[in-house]
Write an enzyme that holds these catalytic residues in place. Structure first.
Site, PDB file in Angstrom:
ATOM      1  CE  LYS A  15      -4.360  -0.027   0.560  1.00  0.00           C
ATOM      2  NZ  LYS A  15      -5.210  -0.582  -0.514  1.00  0.00           N
ATOM      3  CB  THR A  60      -2.505  -3.397  -0.660  1.00  0.00           C
ATOM      4  OG1 THR A  60      -3.794  -3.139  -1.217  1.00  0.00           O
ATOM      5  CG2 THR A  60      -1.636  -4.082  -1.688  1.00  0.00           C
ATOM      6  CG  ASP A  61      -8.196  -2.973   3.119  1.00  0.00           C
ATOM      7  OD1 ASP A  61      -8.286  -1.744   2.921  1.00  0.00           O
ATOM      8  OD2 ASP A  61      -8.876  -3.582   3.965  1.00  0.00           O
ATOM      9  CG  PHE A 161     -19.785  19.844  11.541  1.00  0.00           C
ATOM     10  CD1 PHE A 161     -20.062  21.177  11.265  1.00  0.00           C
ATOM     11  CD2 PHE A 161     -20.278  18.883  10.674  1.00  0.00           C
ATOM     12  CE1 PHE A 161     -20.813  21.543  10.151  1.00  0.00           C
ATOM     13  CE2 PHE A 161     -21.029  19.237   9.557  1.00  0.00           C
ATOM     14  CZ  PHE A 161     -21.296  20.573   9.303  1.00  0.00           C
ATOM     15  NE  ARG A 178     -14.975  19.483  12.889  1.00  0.00           N
ATOM     16  CZ  ARG A 178     -15.538  19.927  11.785  1.00  0.00           C
ATOM     17  NH1 ARG A 178     -15.995  19.098  10.867  1.00  0.00           N
ATOM     18  NH2 ARG A 178     -15.659  21.233  11.577  1.00  0.00           N
ATOM     19  CD  GLN A 221     -19.186  25.975   6.951  1.00  0.00           C
ATOM     20  OE1 GLN A 221     -18.552  25.347   7.799  1.00  0.00           O
ATOM     21  NE2 GLN A 221     -19.973  25.374   6.085  1.00  0.00           N
ATOM     22  CG  ASN A 247     -13.198  20.550   6.841  1.00  0.00           C
ATOM     23  OD1 ASN A 247     -12.232  20.182   7.502  1.00  0.00           O
ATOM     24  ND2 ASN A 247     -14.445  20.486   7.276  1.00  0.00           N
ATOM     25  CG  HIS A 249     -12.876  16.096   5.307  1.00  0.00           C
ATOM     26  ND1 HIS A 249     -13.687  16.919   6.058  1.00  0.00           N
ATOM     27  CD2 HIS A 249     -13.211  16.326   4.016  1.00  0.00           C
ATOM     28  CE1 HIS A 249     -14.491  17.601   5.249  1.00  0.00           C
ATOM     29  NE2 HIS A 249     -14.218  17.261   3.999  1.00  0.00           N
TER      30      HIS A 249
HETATM   31  O1  LIG Z   1     -16.859  22.558   9.414  1.00  0.00           O
HETATM   32  C1  LIG Z   1     -17.557  21.901   8.619  1.00  0.00           C
HETATM   33  N1  LIG Z   1     -18.425  22.544   7.800  1.00  0.00           N
HETATM   34  C2  LIG Z   1     -19.230  21.880   6.915  1.00  0.00           C
HETATM   35  O2  LIG Z   1     -20.011  22.509   6.162  1.00  0.00           O
HETATM   36  C3  LIG Z   1     -19.107  20.486   6.868  1.00  0.00           C
HETATM   37  N2  LIG Z   1     -19.718  19.543   6.111  1.00  0.00           N
HETATM   38  C4  LIG Z   1     -19.199  18.344   6.479  1.00  0.00           C
HETATM   39  O3  LIG Z   1     -19.510  17.254   5.978  1.00  0.00           O
HETATM   40  N3  LIG Z   1     -18.277  18.512   7.465  1.00  0.00           N
HETATM   41  C5  LIG Z   1     -18.207  19.843   7.722  1.00  0.00           C
HETATM   42  N4  LIG Z   1     -17.438  20.544   8.578  1.00  0.00           N
END
Ligand SMILES: O=c1[nH]c(=O)c2[nH]c(=O)[nH]c2[nH]1
Length: 300
Positions: A15, A60-61, A161, A178, A221, A247, A249
């Site tokens: 991987k 590989t997973d 969130f 998070r 936001q 963002n 993630h």
């Molecule tokens: O801070 C966030 N804003 C979003 O609009 C959003 N949408 C999402 O799926 N995660 C997040 N996180």
């Protein structure tokens, strides 16, 4: 085997580029390890290639899962130690694996300084952002816009969130804790083109980053509005601010199948798709200047 038969030569597989972020949060002062890890196994994999018999193939997973599980169980330590532990696991654990190549890139983070003190859980990627400037002249109208791109920042806690609508297509779980990470692109327009920009640029930059660190985030936001607000409240010489923030993630890895819990410690740092959060922050009543922003890249 007759001379001229087609045979398998050198081979390896695994991987590539497992994006691992490991947060150590035993105390309020968090540590983060951020690595891109590649595992490639070598050994007796002839049958898989030549007959499609996968009996020797460590998926590989599985290799990826092992990277994440080991990060939880043993921590990361030095990248060399981490890779040696992985290598020994595969070589010792599977008779058909005789060796391999194991590699890691380490992404360095510094703590964001707030009032001169390193923050407990807010970090900025080592290496400076790219500073940018745009000057727009139309007769007597002179506009100076400053900004930067590529300031990658991360909070390992202090971000939630929740409260978003749920419909038939919503799977995202609400979270009150998070990782929040983004690469900040910021632009701001100065009130006066003769501003002492060398003195003022670092003030605005630091306000943006320290506000990222200090705001308890309810959404990206919310954070970027607060970043812009902090600048406008502290800096009379700034007319307006625009922020564009992907963002980045950090997805909690499910380690339950391996009998491990994961209380916000091991993350997959996904590169795409990503939320793209953009906003202009300005003072009420100020006249808009669309011709200026039309000349500045990177804001939809
Ligand atoms: O801070 C966030 N804003 C979003 O609009 C959003 N949408 C999402 O799926 N995660 C997040 N996180």
């Amino acid at each position: 085997m007759a001379v001229g038969d087609v045979v398998l030569g050198a081979n390896q597989y695994g991987k590539a580029e497992v994006r691992l972020v490991r947060v150590t949060r035993d105390t309020p002062v968090h540590e983060i390890a951020d690595l891109t890890v590649t595992t490639q196994l070598r050994g007796d994999f002839e049958a898989c290639h030549t007959t499609g018999d996968n009996a020797h193939v460590v998926a590989t997973d599985t290799q990826k899962n092992t990277v994440y599980a080991f990060a939880k169980q043993h921590g990361v330590g030095s990248p060399e130690q981490f890779l040696l532990r992985l290598a020994r696991h595969f070589v010792d654990g599977f008779a058909q694996v005789t060796g391999g190549r194991f590699a890691a890139d380490v992404h360095a983070w510094d703590r964001i300084a707030v009032d001169g003190e390193p923050h407990d859980h807010a970090f900025v990627r080592a290496g400076r952002e790219t500073r940018r400037a745009v000057v727009l002249v139309d007769g007597d109208d002179v506009q100076v816009v400053s900004g930067f791109t590529g300031a990658t920042v991360l909070k390992s806690t202090g971000s939630e969130f929740t409260g978003f609508p749920r419909d038939a297509y919503t799977t995202l779980a609400e979270t009150t804790d998070r990782v929040l990470a983004t690469s900040v692109t910021a632009w701001w327009r100065w009130q006066d083109p003769d501003v002492d920009v060398e003195a003022r640029y670092p003030v605005v930059r630091d306000l943006l980053l320290t506000t990222f660190a200090q705001v308890h985030s309810l959404a990206l936001q919310h954070t970027i509005f607060e970043m812009g607000r902090a600048v406008l409240e502290a800096c009379d010489d700034v007319a307006e601010v625009r922020l564009s923030c992907p963002n980045k993630h950090h997805l909690l890895v499910d380690l339950a199948p391996f009998g491990l819990d994961n209380p916000n410690e091991v993350f997959h740092a996904a590169d795409r798709p990503y939320g793209l959060i953009e906003a202009e922050v300005r003072r009420e009543g100020d006249p808009p200047v669309p011709h200026v922003w039309a000349a500045v890249p990177g804001f939809v």
